[in-house]
Write a protein that holds these residues in place. Structure first.
Motif, mmCIF file in Angstrom:
data_model
loop_
_atom_site.group_PDB
_atom_site.id
_atom_site.type_symbol
_atom_site.label_atom_id
_atom_site.label_comp_id
_atom_site.label_asym_id
_atom_site.label_seq_id
_atom_site.Cartn_x
_atom_site.Cartn_y
_atom_site.Cartn_z
ATOM 1 N N PRO A 102 1.506 -7.647 15.040
ATOM 2 C CA PRO A 102 1.028 -6.278 14.293
ATOM 3 C C PRO A 102 0.139 -5.382 14.866
ATOM 4 O O PRO A 102 -0.311 -6.141 16.231
ATOM 5 N N LYS A 103 0.766 -4.165 14.745
ATOM 6 C CA LYS A 103 0.061 -3.092 15.910
ATOM 7 C C LYS A 103 -1.463 -3.167 15.020
ATOM 8 O O LYS A 103 -2.185 -2.633 16.504
ATOM 9 N N ALA A 104 -2.149 -3.730 13.684
ATOM 10 C CA ALA A 104 -3.611 -3.463 13.977
ATOM 11 C C ALA A 104 -3.972 -3.675 14.840
ATOM 12 O O ALA A 104 -5.469 -3.650 15.554
ATOM 13 N N ASN A 105 -4.236 -5.115 15.123
ATOM 14 C CA ASN A 105 -4.696 -6.870 15.757
ATOM 15 C C ASN A 105 -4.349 -6.508 17.174
ATOM 16 O O ASN A 105 -5.121 -6.816 17.860
ATOM 17 N N VAL A 106 -3.032 -6.012 17.663
ATOM 18 C CA VAL A 106 -2.757 -5.633 19.265
ATOM 19 C C VAL A 106 -3.770 -4.325 19.636
ATOM 20 O O VAL A 106 -4.179 -4.825 20.740
ATOM 21 N N ALA A 107 -4.303 -3.177 19.031
ATOM 22 C CA ALA A 107 -4.252 -2.256 19.622
ATOM 23 C C ALA A 107 -6.192 -2.305 19.585
ATOM 24 O O ALA A 107 -6.466 -2.306 20.322
ATOM 25 N N ALA A 108 -6.703 -2.629 18.191
ATOM 26 C CA ALA A 108 -7.770 -3.352 18.776
ATOM 27 C C ALA A 108 -8.142 -4.179 19.700
ATOM 28 O O ALA A 108 -9.270 -4.256 20.690
ATOM 29 N N GLU A 109 -7.361 -5.366 20.228
ATOM 30 C CA GLU A 109 -7.921 -6.104 21.214
ATOM 31 C C GLU A 109 -8.067 -5.356 22.370
ATOM 32 O O GLU A 109 -8.753 -5.634 23.026
ATOM 33 N N PHE A 110 -6.773 -3.976 22.342
ATOM 34 C CA PHE A 110 -6.684 -3.460 23.797
ATOM 35 C C PHE A 110 -8.222 -2.550 23.767
ATOM 36 O O PHE A 110 -8.849 -2.556 25.230
ATOM 37 N N VAL A 111 -7.695 -2.377 22.696
ATOM 38 C CA VAL A 111 -9.045 -1.429 22.974
ATOM 39 C C VAL A 111 -11.105 -1.340 22.871
ATOM 40 O O VAL A 111 -11.153 -1.410 24.803
ATOM 41 N N MET A 112 -10.904 -2.889 22.573
ATOM 42 C CA MET A 112 -12.307 -3.650 22.903
ATOM 43 C C MET A 112 -12.344 -4.276 24.669
ATOM 44 O O MET A 112 -13.475 -4.190 24.669
ATOM 45 N N LYS A 113 -10.987 -4.639 25.215
ATOM 46 C CA LYS A 113 -10.811 -5.033 26.408
ATOM 47 C C LYS A 113 -11.200 -4.407 26.868
ATOM 48 O O LYS A 113 -12.055 -4.033 28.645
ATOM 49 N N ARG A 114 -10.610 -2.471 27.258
ATOM 50 C CA ARG A 114 -10.434 -1.898 28.130
ATOM 51 C C ARG A 114 -11.792 -0.840 27.385
ATOM 52 O O ARG A 114 -12.139 -0.320 28.741
ATOM 53 N N VAL A 115 -12.590 -1.109 26.572
ATOM 54 C CA VAL A 115 -13.207 -0.148 26.718
ATOM 55 C C VAL A 115 -15.058 -1.359 25.966
ATOM 56 O O VAL A 115 -14.936 -1.320 25.137
ATOM 57 N N PRO A 116 -15.568 -1.384 26.887
ATOM 58 C CA PRO A 116 -16.661 -2.565 26.762
ATOM 59 C C PRO A 116 -17.890 -2.222 25.469
ATOM 60 O O PRO A 116 -18.085 -0.919 25.716
ATOM 61 N N GLY A 117 -18.006 -3.036 24.831
ATOM 62 C CA GLY A 117 -19.632 -2.088 23.503
ATOM 63 C C GLY A 117 -18.837 -1.648 22.610
ATOM 64 O O GLY A 117 -19.438 -1.489 21.494
#
Length: 431
Positions: A102-117
């Motif tokens: 799913p696009k939403a799940n992968v995008a959310a995981e990527f952003v949270m991993k790349r941008v702390p907080g």
């Protein structure tokens, strides 16, 4: 970052938002009168503002990254699609290993991993799955959609949510869209600006075919493909949902459409045409997505901080020959069924058939109702229904009857469509 009480927010470090804080630490020449410089506005942006992004595709990926890096920390994202290998050239949050997810799940995981907080909450599904209570929790909504139907739905939903006694029920909608080297960003504030429905006549004319043509007298390969997807699929598969990203489903439609084309001696049905018709494929370019996403996020930042006046209300960019941009105020339509009332007056001839009225509803630029079903205004008489198949077959003979003979002088017709979250009262007068 200097937050409330001088303590950095969770996950931050000193000077993390140094450049953004240059805007928030003091007012400027274009600052909104409501702007309150300093810790309060920073705290709202980073700890209180909850924002919804609809779509995690080409525009959505850019929007999510921009919001996270700007300082929004409570982001929600909705998308109903899964990742296809063709997405990877411009939807940069995805990798080959993510295909099928799913696009939403992968995008959310990527952003949270790349941008702390930053917290990104995904939802894999349709926007229509959520009710008003869900949308009421957000301060802002940004659309990065490739679907006119979905835009119309969220636009109408946000307008219906407005309660004059509750200012917080008004949710600004920031809409972005791209097509090749062209794009637009716009700000829609319910009951203050024009809405998405007001600007339907600015869109390219949608490709739609009368149901009687595709059912009885197909002339084009597109008619055969539409017949396979609209009539044959529900007849054969019942309530099973068609997945236009599933090669098996596309393959089934292709074979069925090809056989029908052969029966009517029509050439031109191909796999790629089948996919293009059912998915309404529009070309996308990464650079256009980046520019339009930046414009949308700039408006979101201005709304959240009051650091500058927001867009009033339509920005367009054309990059086909050089780069040209233009900003103007799009006016509200008095007869808009969303922000001007849900009654629409139309003039037709006394000899018009139901089929001709439906064609007008589909093709008229300021209406564009996809697959409309018609009944009497009080709902007691079925004039023509697109679905389910049994009801469509039962009301199909009415297509050749005159509208006047079915509804008389009163001329009030109730129009419904799965693409709209409201019923449209059509006030018909005869000329």
């Amino acid at each position: 970052m200097a937050a409330v009480n001088g303590t950095p927010s969770s996950g931050d470090w000193p000077n993390r938002y140094f450049h953004v804080d240059q805007i928030l630490d003091k007012p400027g020449p274009r600052t909104d009168p409501a702007f309150s410089a300093g810790p309060v506005v920073k705290d709202f942006l980073r700890n209180q503002c909850k924002i919804l992004v609809i779509g995690a595709g080409g525009l959505g990926c850019e929007i999510l990254a921009n919001l996270a890096l700007t300082g929004f920390k409570d982001i929600h994202v909705i998308d109903m699609d899964t990742i296809d290998i063709s997405n990877l050239n411009r939807q940069f949050l995805f990798r080959p290993r993510d295909v099928g997810k799913p696009k939403a799940n992968v995008a959310a995981e990527f952003v949270m991993k790349r941008v702390p907080g930053v917290k990104v909450t995904p939802y894999f599904g349709k926007i229509q799955d959520k009710g008003e209570d869900y949308y009421m929790q957000f301060q802002l909504v940004i659309c990065g959609l490739d679907s006119v139907e979905a835009r119309r739905w969220i636009n109408a939903t946000l307008f219906q949510m407005v309660d004059d006694d509750n200012p917080e029920s008004t949710k600004p909608l920031i809409d972005g869209g791209t097509e090749g080297f062209r794009g637009q960003a716009r700000v829609i504030i319910p009951n203050m600006t024009s809405c998405y429905e007001c600007s339907l006549d600015m869109l390219n004319k949608p490709t739609a075919f009368p149901i009687c043509t595709i059912a009885n007298t197909p002339r084009l390969p597109e008619h055969c493909i539409e017949w396979a997807s609209v009539l044959e699929w529900p007849r054969v598969h019942g309530d099973k949902k068609m997945d236009t990203d599933d090669p098996e489903h596309i393959g089934w439609l292709y074979e069925v459409a090809l056989n029908r084309a052969k029966n009517f001696k029509i050439e031109g049905v191909t796999w790629s045409l089948t996919q293009g018709v059912v998915k309404n494929i529009i070309p996308a370019i990464a650079s256009t997505n980046a520019i339009i996403a930046a414009s949308c996020c700039n408006e979101a930042f201005k709304f959240a901080t009051s650091s500058a006046a927001f867009l009033n209300n339509y920005f367009m960019m054309i990059g086909t020959d050089g780069v040209y941009s233009y900003t103007f105020e799009h006016q509200r339509r008095d007869d808009c069924p969303v922000c001007g009332g849900e009654e629409l007056a139309v003039e037709i001839g006394k000899e018009w058939t139901v089929e001709r009225l439906i064609e007008m509803l589909v093709e008229r630029q300021n209406i564009q109702i996809k697959k409309p079903s018609l009944s009497s205004a009080n709902g007691t008489k079925h004039i023509y229904f697109q679905a389910p198949p049994q009801l469509e077959a039962a009301t199909r003979p009415n297509l050749e009857k005159k509208v006047f003979d079915l509804v008389g002088d009163a001329g009030d017709i109730l129009v419904t469509s799965h693409s709209l979250p409201f019923s449209l009262n059509l006030r018909v007068s005869y000329v």
